[in-house]
Design a protein around this motif. Structure first.
Motif, PDB file in Angstrom:
ATOM      1  N   SER A 142     -87.577  55.074  44.679  1.00 49.52           N
ATOM      2  CA  SER A 142     -88.004  56.291  43.994  1.00 49.52           C
ATOM      3  C   SER A 142     -87.781  57.528  44.845  1.00 49.52           C
ATOM      4  O   SER A 142     -87.369  58.585  44.344  1.00 49.52           O
ATOM      5  N   GLU A 143     -88.021  57.409  46.159  1.00 49.01           N
ATOM      6  CA  GLU A 143     -87.886  58.573  47.031  1.00 49.01           C
ATOM      7  C   GLU A 143     -86.443  58.914  47.365  1.00 49.01           C
ATOM      8  O   GLU A 143     -86.171  59.952  47.981  1.00 49.01           O
ATOM      9  N   ASP A 144     -85.489  58.048  47.012  1.00 46.06           N
ATOM     10  CA  ASP A 144     -84.080  58.290  47.342  1.00 46.06           C
ATOM     11  C   ASP A 144     -83.418  59.315  46.432  1.00 46.06           C
ATOM     12  O   ASP A 144     -82.422  59.935  46.818  1.00 46.06           O
ATOM     13  N   TRP A 145     -83.941  59.494  45.222  1.00 44.62           N
ATOM     14  CA  TRP A 145     -83.304  60.414  44.286  1.00 44.62           C
ATOM     15  C   TRP A 145     -83.457  61.840  44.789  1.00 44.62           C
ATOM     16  O   TRP A 145     -84.555  62.333  45.018  1.00 44.62           O
ATOM     17  N   GLY A 146     -82.325  62.488  45.018  1.00 46.32           N
ATOM     18  CA  GLY A 146     -82.338  63.846  45.531  1.00 46.32           C
ATOM     19  C   GLY A 146     -82.438  63.927  47.042  1.00 46.32           C
ATOM     20  O   GLY A 146     -82.425  65.027  47.602  1.00 46.32           O
ATOM     21  N   ALA A 147     -82.539  62.784  47.720  1.00 42.82           N
ATOM     22  CA  ALA A 147     -82.636  62.779  49.175  1.00 42.82           C
ATOM     23  C   ALA A 147     -81.278  62.504  49.800  1.00 42.82           C
ATOM     24  O   ALA A 147     -80.335  62.067  49.133  1.00 42.82           O
ATOM     25  N   GLU A 148     -81.176  62.759  51.090  1.00 46.09           N
ATOM     26  CA  GLU A 148     -79.940  62.476  51.803  1.00 46.09           C
ATOM     27  C   GLU A 148     -79.737  60.960  51.916  1.00 46.09           C
ATOM     28  O   GLU A 148     -80.692  60.192  51.963  1.00 46.09           O
ATOM     29  N   GLY A 149     -78.487  60.562  51.948  1.00 49.81           N
ATOM     30  CA  GLY A 149     -78.179  59.157  52.155  1.00 49.81           C
ATOM     31  C   GLY A 149     -77.666  58.456  50.916  1.00 49.81           C
ATOM     32  O   GLY A 149     -76.654  57.753  50.964  1.00 49.81           O
ATOM     33  N   LEU A 150     -78.341  58.641  49.775  1.00 54.87           N
ATOM     34  CA  LEU A 150     -77.918  57.946  48.558  1.00 54.87           C
ATOM     35  C   LEU A 150     -76.521  58.376  48.110  1.00 54.87           C
ATOM     36  O   LEU A 150     -75.683  57.513  47.812  1.00 54.87           O
ATOM     37  N   PRO A 151     -76.202  59.680  48.033  1.00 52.76           N
ATOM     38  CA  PRO A 151     -74.841  60.059  47.610  1.00 52.76           C
ATOM     39  C   PRO A 151     -73.758  59.466  48.506  1.00 52.76           C
ATOM     40  O   PRO A 151     -72.700  59.057  48.024  1.00 52.76           O
ATOM     41  N   GLU A 152     -74.027  59.407  49.821  1.00 53.77           N
ATOM     42  CA  GLU A 152     -73.033  58.839  50.736  1.00 53.77           C
ATOM     43  C   GLU A 152     -72.837  57.344  50.484  1.00 53.77           C
ATOM     44  O   GLU A 152     -71.701  56.853  50.511  1.00 53.77           O
ATOM     45  N   ARG A 153     -73.918  56.615  50.236  1.00 53.60           N
ATOM     46  CA  ARG A 153     -73.798  55.179  49.952  1.00 53.60           C
ATOM     47  C   ARG A 153     -73.062  54.947  48.634  1.00 53.60           C
ATOM     48  O   ARG A 153     -72.253  54.022  48.517  1.00 53.60           O
ATOM     49  N   VAL A 154     -73.352  55.787  47.654  1.00 52.79           N
ATOM     50  CA  VAL A 154     -72.673  55.681  46.358  1.00 52.79           C
ATOM     51  C   VAL A 154     -71.170  55.874  46.535  1.00 52.79           C
ATOM     52  O   VAL A 154     -70.358  55.096  46.015  1.00 52.79           O
ATOM     53  N   GLU A 155     -70.778  56.898  47.279  1.00 51.71           N
ATOM     54  CA  GLU A 155     -69.354  57.173  47.475  1.00 51.71           C
ATOM     55  C   GLU A 155     -68.667  56.053  48.239  1.00 51.71           C
ATOM     56  O   GLU A 155     -67.547  55.659  47.916  1.00 51.71           O
ATOM     57  N   ARG A 156     -69.324  55.560  49.273  1.00 49.11           N
ATOM     58  CA  ARG A 156     -68.709  54.498  50.073  1.00 49.11           C
ATOM     59  C   ARG A 156     -68.516  53.231  49.243  1.00 49.11           C
ATOM     60  O   ARG A 156     -67.450  52.616  49.261  1.00 49.11           O
ATOM     61  N   ALA A 157     -69.540  52.836  48.511  1.00 54.76           N
ATOM     62  CA  ALA A 157     -69.435  51.630  47.685  1.00 54.76           C
ATOM     63  C   ALA A 157     -68.389  51.806  46.588  1.00 54.76           C
ATOM     64  O   ALA A 157     -67.614  50.890  46.296  1.00 54.76           O
ATOM     65  N   ALA A 158     -68.355  52.993  45.973  1.00 52.92           N
ATOM     66  CA  ALA A 158     -67.377  53.256  44.915  1.00 52.92           C
ATOM     67  C   ALA A 158     -65.958  53.184  45.457  1.00 52.92           C
ATOM     68  O   ALA A 158     -65.056  52.643  44.804  1.00 52.92           O
ATOM     69  N   GLY A 159     -65.742  53.718  46.653  1.00 48.09           N
ATOM     70  CA  GLY A 159     -64.420  53.649  47.258  1.00 48.09           C
ATOM     71  C   GLY A 159     -63.995  52.223  47.535  1.00 48.09           C
ATOM     72  O   GLY A 159     -62.824  51.860  47.357  1.00 48.09           O
ATOM     73  N   GLU A 160     -64.939  51.393  47.968  1.00 49.71           N
ATOM     74  CA  GLU A 160     -64.629  49.984  48.229  1.00 49.71           C
ATOM     75  C   GLU A 160     -64.266  49.253  46.938  1.00 49.71           C
ATOM     76  O   GLU A 160     -63.334  48.429  46.920  1.00 49.71           O
ATOM     77  N   LEU A 161     -64.993  49.537  45.856  1.00 49.51           N
ATOM     78  CA  LEU A 161     -64.660  48.899  44.584  1.00 49.51           C
ATOM     79  C   LEU A 161     -63.307  49.378  44.081  1.00 49.51           C
ATOM     80  O   LEU A 161     -62.481  48.578  43.623  1.00 49.51           O
ATOM     81  N   ALA A 162     -63.066  50.683  44.158  1.00 48.56           N
ATOM     82  CA  ALA A 162     -61.791  51.230  43.688  1.00 48.56           C
ATOM     83  C   ALA A 162     -60.617  50.605  44.434  1.00 48.56           C
ATOM     84  O   ALA A 162     -59.559  50.369  43.855  1.00 48.56           O
ATOM     85  N   ALA A 163     -60.800  50.326  45.730  1.00 45.70           N
ATOM     86  CA  ALA A 163     -59.721  49.743  46.531  1.00 45.70           C
ATOM     87  C   ALA A 163     -59.387  48.323  46.092  1.00 45.70           C
ATOM     88  O   ALA A 163     -58.273  47.839  46.334  1.00 45.70           O
ATOM     89  N   LEU A 164     -60.338  47.650  45.447  1.00 45.55           N
ATOM     90  CA  LEU A 164     -60.114  46.274  44.997  1.00 45.55           C
ATOM     91  C   LEU A 164     -59.568  46.194  43.571  1.00 45.55           C
ATOM     92  O   LEU A 164     -59.147  45.117  43.139  1.00 45.55           O
TER      93      LEU A 164
END
Length: 204
Positions: free
Chosen positions: A144-166
């Motif tokens: 709940s505390e992650d929404w709007g906080a630092e860290g979540l957008p970076e994890r989203v981008e990293r995971a999305a990039g890994e999926l896109a690469a596959l």
């Protein structure tokens, strides 16, 4: 490119669906995809009937077909009792045993506290490894505390990039070869009669 998001959120709207949408948007930034979202709460009754009678209803059958035909999956569940929800697990129980074999999958979960983040590693990753999916290294958990906080957008981008690469490379439309250019015919030489040349010299 077909991307399917499987969301086990129970409310409308839900943080589970919101996380799935953010992940899908991020994947699309890396490589263009056609995204379809499957809301499992809309299939709960058909999933239960499938367990009791062995037949998939119309909507469940369409969801099963979409998952089997997807190039990649994003799966998101709320945390219930320190694990994935029963509805989430039930949907994957009624898929064909080979539906996810070799398929790239990004796993994600939502919960009320960061203490449940290990659900990704002790519950979701083993489940999809058992189903022979290719699970991307980065899993995404949003408390709940992650929404709007630092860290979540970076994890989203990293995971999305890994999926896109596959995902398989986008197929570019075939371009017809250009028609061969015929060599230009040389200009015919201009022949000036000798008398005219002589007259021109005389005039000069």
């Amino acid at each position: 490119m077909r991307l399917v998001v499987v969301s086990a959120g129970l409310s409308a709207p839900s943080s589970t669906r919101l996380l799935g949408d953010r992940l899908a948007t991020a994947v699309d930034r890396h490589t263009p995809v056609d995204t379809q979202v499957i809301e499992l709460r809309d299939l709960a009754v058909e999933i239960a009937h499938n367990f009791t009678n062995g037949f998939a209803g119309k909507n469940l059958a369409a969801a099963q077909e979409a998952v089997a035909g997807a190039d990649g999956l994003i799966v998101v569940t709320p945390v219930f009792s320190a694990s994935y929800s029963g509805l989430f697990k039930s949907f994957f129980d009624v898929l064909d045993k080979d539906a996810l074999a070799g398929k790239p999958v990004l796993i994600a979960a939502t919960g009320g506290t960061a203490r449940h983040s290990l659900v990704l590693e002790h519950a979701l990753r083993p489940l999809f490894a058992y189903l022979r999916a290719v699970v991307v290294p980065t899993a995404v958990y949003a408390a709940s505390e992650d929404w709007g906080a630092e860290g979540l957008p970076e994890r989203v981008e990293r995971a999305a990039g890994e999926l896109a690469a596959l995902l398989p490379p986008a197929v570019r439309p075939a371009v017809a070869p250009a028609a061969p250019v015929e060599p230009a015919e040389p200009d015919e030489p201009v022949v000036v009669p000798f008398a005219e040349r002589l007259a021109a010299l005389s005039a000069g």
